[in-house]
Design a protein around this motif. Structure first.
Motif, PDB file in Angstrom:
ATOM      1  N   SER A 166      11.313   7.434 -13.981  1.00 35.49           N
ATOM      2  CA  SER A 166      11.788   6.115 -14.441  1.00 35.49           C
ATOM      3  C   SER A 166      13.302   6.166 -14.513  1.00 35.49           C
ATOM      4  CB  SER A 166      11.321   5.787 -15.850  1.00 35.49           C
ATOM      5  OG  SER A 166       9.959   5.887 -15.945  1.00 35.49           O
ATOM      6  N   MET A 190      16.802   5.071 -16.121  1.00 34.17           N
ATOM      7  CA  MET A 190      17.435   4.426 -17.269  1.00 34.17           C
ATOM      8  C   MET A 190      18.650   3.638 -16.798  1.00 34.17           C
ATOM      9  SD  MET A 190      18.875   6.109 -20.735  1.00 34.17           S
ATOM     10  CE  MET A 190      20.556   5.788 -21.217  1.00 34.17           C
ATOM     11  N   VAL A 224       9.349   3.254 -23.343  1.00 33.63           N
ATOM     12  CA  VAL A 224       9.523   3.500 -21.907  1.00 33.63           C
ATOM     13  C   VAL A 224      10.212   4.857 -21.739  1.00 33.63           C
ATOM     14  CG1 VAL A 224      10.593   2.657 -19.793  1.00 33.63           C
ATOM     15  CG2 VAL A 224       9.745   1.037 -21.490  1.00 33.63           C
ATOM     16  N   GLY A 225      11.200   5.087 -22.574  1.00 34.48           N
ATOM     17  CA  GLY A 225      11.909   6.370 -22.573  1.00 34.48           C
ATOM     18  C   GLY A 225      11.512   7.172 -23.812  1.00 34.48           C
ATOM     19  N   SER A 275      14.828  -2.026 -25.868  1.00 33.59           N
ATOM     20  CA  SER A 275      13.816  -2.418 -24.899  1.00 33.59           C
ATOM     21  C   SER A 275      13.101  -1.182 -24.346  1.00 33.59           C
ATOM     22  CB  SER A 275      14.447  -3.228 -23.763  1.00 33.59           C
ATOM     23  OG  SER A 275      15.563  -2.541 -23.260  1.00 33.59           O
ATOM     24  N   CYS A 276      13.745  -0.040 -24.380  1.00 33.85           N
ATOM     25  CA  CYS A 276      13.115   1.173 -23.839  1.00 33.85           C
ATOM     26  C   CYS A 276      12.969   2.316 -24.838  1.00 33.85           C
ATOM     27  CB  CYS A 276      13.900   1.695 -22.644  1.00 33.85           C
ATOM     28  SG  CYS A 276      14.012   0.533 -21.286  1.00 33.85           S
ATOM     29  N   HIS A 277      13.742   2.284 -25.933  1.00 27.91           N
ATOM     30  CA  HIS A 277      13.698   3.424 -26.864  1.00 27.91           C
ATOM     31  C   HIS A 277      13.420   3.010 -28.297  1.00 27.91           C
ATOM     32  CE1 HIS A 277      15.370   6.489 -24.156  1.00 27.91           C
ATOM     33  NE2 HIS A 277      16.257   5.603 -23.756  1.00 27.91           N
TER      34      HIS A 277
END
Ligand code: HEC
Ligand code: HEC
Ligand code: HEC
Ligand code: HEC
Ligand code: HEC
Ligand code: HEC
Length: 417
Positions: A105, A107, A61-62, A52-54
């Motif tokens: 942000s 994590m 996102v990351g 979802s983030c990477h």
């Protein structure tokens, strides 16, 4: 007699062990890094928690996680993934740095054991380093060359053992008959593994099958190793040849300066990129994101327009696309300068490629065919002064054209070390 029988069953046992080993060996060298259970476990965990983030190669996102296992040690990664905020609050310099880079942000914290984190890191490592090939086979350094050599070695030993068993069988068989004859009676024989091997047919068939199998595996691996037409790995920076060599018409040799003079065309260093990218900070497609990776590699401070002092530079790790086997000699200068060939003849229309791929097969037939069919242009090319004989024959009309083959271009030792 007894000794012979004992030796025979020992050899049979040894043979069985060897064959099992061989089967396991071939199996493990057929396994690609993407079939490894640790990788598969890591993939599951990564897809459930991190996607979802990477992504591995792109920022989401990351940050992109490619190579992250080299950036930090495992202890750091364990604590980070378990609770990144705790590290930021404790003032860990690397944690604070990446946290600020992502404008604070946060994590998610993951309560997972180290062993699962190791699996995720293994997944990221394979995704970073082992390119996806169309047929799913591994290539480059990860290719199972050693495995196949080992398999051949074992197969040879197995064959020798088979031969010894065969001979021993013949000997015991003859001795048995002699004994029976002498005693005038039938001696009941115990069934042994050796009996199965007695038949010439079984031996021939088994050896044949073994040879074919090992041979096939070796050739298959050799072919996968050497060349991969259409190979197009994801690169660490989304560098576009279309944008640079096509739209902006930058000469190929501005960046691949080795092509005219040397064996290797060479991949430009980050310094070459900086000739333009000190000034060009933003691209049409990815904005500042991809260009920032050049700065990150070389240590350029965009705000102050200066190189960061004492920065430990990290070379950009481009993944090599074209790769001839070590036993082949190929020189760019010979083709580009002496042969006056365009890059595109061998590499395709690179200036239209968003991402480069291997256009030609690079097989031996490809080289040899071109040498047979390509005429060398003697006019005004000083390089060919040495071929006096051809010059004279051309003048006298005895020879209409001279191909690369005529100047020795299909002799084995010209291309092979
Ligand atoms: C909710 C979004 C989110 C999720 C889910 C997430 N991350 Fe992150 N991750 C981030 C952000 C954002 C950063 C950048 C640092 C910061 O801002 O804290 C980061 C940074 C990292 C870093 C440091 C990267 C670097 O280059 O310094 C690693 C390693 C990492 N994450 C691993 C993981 C793993 C493994 C998972 C899954 C188990 C995961 N992350 C799940 C958002 C997330
Ligand atoms: C601005 C610099 C630049 C220019 C101009 C440029 N290249 Fe490249 N080239 C690179 C970089 C960086 C790579 C490595 C990354 C990649 O593969 O995309 C590369 C990779 C390649 C490769 C693959 C190398 C491998 O790994 O096997 C080929 C082939 C190639 N370039 C051909 C060309 C040709 C032909 C032209 C002219 C039409 C050209 N390049 C123009 C920078 C450049
Ligand atoms: C001779 C000048 C020159 C050199 C050398 C050069 N670039 Fe560029 N680069 C450009 C230009 C021009 C653009 C497009 C800028 C625009 O259109 O706004 C660009 C754009 C980019 C972009 C942005 C792509 C996008 O669509 O957002 C990246 C990434 C990039 N270059 C990487 C590199 C790398 C890596 C190197 C070194 C291997 C390199 N460049 C060398 C001139 C150069
Ligand atoms: C006769 C065919 C041929 C021509 C012409 C040719 N190349 Fe190549 N190129 C190759 C082969 C074959 C390889 C693989 C070499 C190896 O693995 O040793 C290669 C590899 C490369 C590489 C990877 C790095 C290296 O040097 O091994 C780059 C970059 C490259 N070529 C760029 C160019 C550029 C730019 C030109 C034009 C100036 C050009 N090539 C002309 C056949 C050619
Ligand atoms: C598109 C055509 C083409 C392809 C493909 C090609 N070559 Fe050549 N090659 C030439 C030409 C033209 C020359 C003549 C240049 C010269 O005078 O040395 C040449 C010359 C050579 C020579 C020097 C021969 C001599 O007698 O001096 C070698 C070695 C060589 N090539 C190796 C290779 C290898 C290895 C490959 C394949 C990986 C290859 N070439 C692919 C066109 C090609
Ligand atoms: C013009 C260059 C060239 C010439 C001349 C040439 N070869 Fe090759 N050879 C190659 C290349 C390139 C490969 C690698 C092909 C591959 O990886 O599939 C190769 C591979 C091989 C292989 C390994 C088998 C394979 O497919 O990988 C053998 C064996 C071989 N060559 C023998 C010879 C013999 C014998 C001659 C002389 C009759 C010869 N070669 C002449 C370029 C050449």
């Amino acid at each position: 007699m007894k000794i012979l029988c004992n030796t025979k069953s020992r050899i049979a046992g040894l043979l069985l062990i060897l064959l099992t080993f061989l089967a396991l060996q071939t199996n493990s060298f057929a396994q690609t890094p993407r079939e490894d259970p640790v990788y598969l476990k890591g993939e599951t965990i990564f897809k459930a928690n991190c996607t979802s983030c990477h992504k591995v190669h792109d920022k989401l996102v990351g940050p992109a996680l490619a190579g992250v296992y080299d950036k930090y040690d495992s202890e750091w990664l364990y604590s980070w993934i378990k609770n990144s905020q705790a590290m930021v609050e404790a003032g860990d310099p690397d944690a604070v740095k990446i946290f600020n880079e992502y404008n604070g942000s946060v994590m998610t914290a993951f309560n997972i054991p180290n062993e699962e984190i190791d699996a995720v890191l293994q997944y990221i490592k394979v995704e970073t380093e082992v390119p996806v090939v169309a047929d799913g086979g591994p290539i480059g350094e990860n290719a199972p060359q050693e495995g196949s050599q080992m398999a051949i070695f074992l197969a040879i030993i197995a064959l020798i053992l088979l031969a010894i068993m065969f001979i021993l069988n013949r000997v015991t068989g003859t001795l048995n008959e002699l004994v029976r004859e002498k005693m005038g009676m039938l001696v009941p024989e115990k069934w042994t593994f050796g009996d199965l091997m007695k038949s010439k047919k079984v031996i021939t068939l088994a050896s044949l099958a073994l040879i074919i199998f090992v041979g096939y595996k070796t050739v298959d691996n050799a072919q996968r190793l050497g060349r991969q037409q259409n190979y197009q790995p994801a690169q660490p920076i989304k560098f576009s040849h279309e944008l640079h060599a096509g739209i902006n018409e930058i000469e190929c040799q501005y960046c691949h300066a080795g092509a005219a003079k040397g064996k290797s065309a060479m991949i430009p260093s980050a310094n070459v990129c900086m000739n333009c990218h000190k000034a060009i900070k933003e691209g049409p497609k990815y904005g500042t994101e991809e260009i920032a990776k050049i700065y990150n590699a070389i240590g350029w401070d965009v705000e102050n327009q200066a190189y960061i002092e004492g920065y430990e530079q990290k070379p950009i790790e481009w993944i090599r696309i074209h790769n001839l086997p070590d036993h082949v000699y190929f020189s760019h200068a010979q083709h580009v300068t002496a042969g006056q060939l365009e890059c595109q003849t061998c590499h395709g229309e690179v200036q239209e490629m968003e991402e480069v791929y291997q256009y030609s097969s690079l097989g031996m037939g490809w080289c040899v065919n071109c040498h047979r069919n390509t005429e060398v242009d003697f006019k005004g090319n000083d390089y060919y002064q040495i071929y006096e004989k051809f010059h004279e024959q051309m003048k006298s009309g005895e020879m209409k054209k001279v191909t690369v083959e005529d100047i020795g271009g299909v002799e084995c030792q010209k291309c092979h070390y």
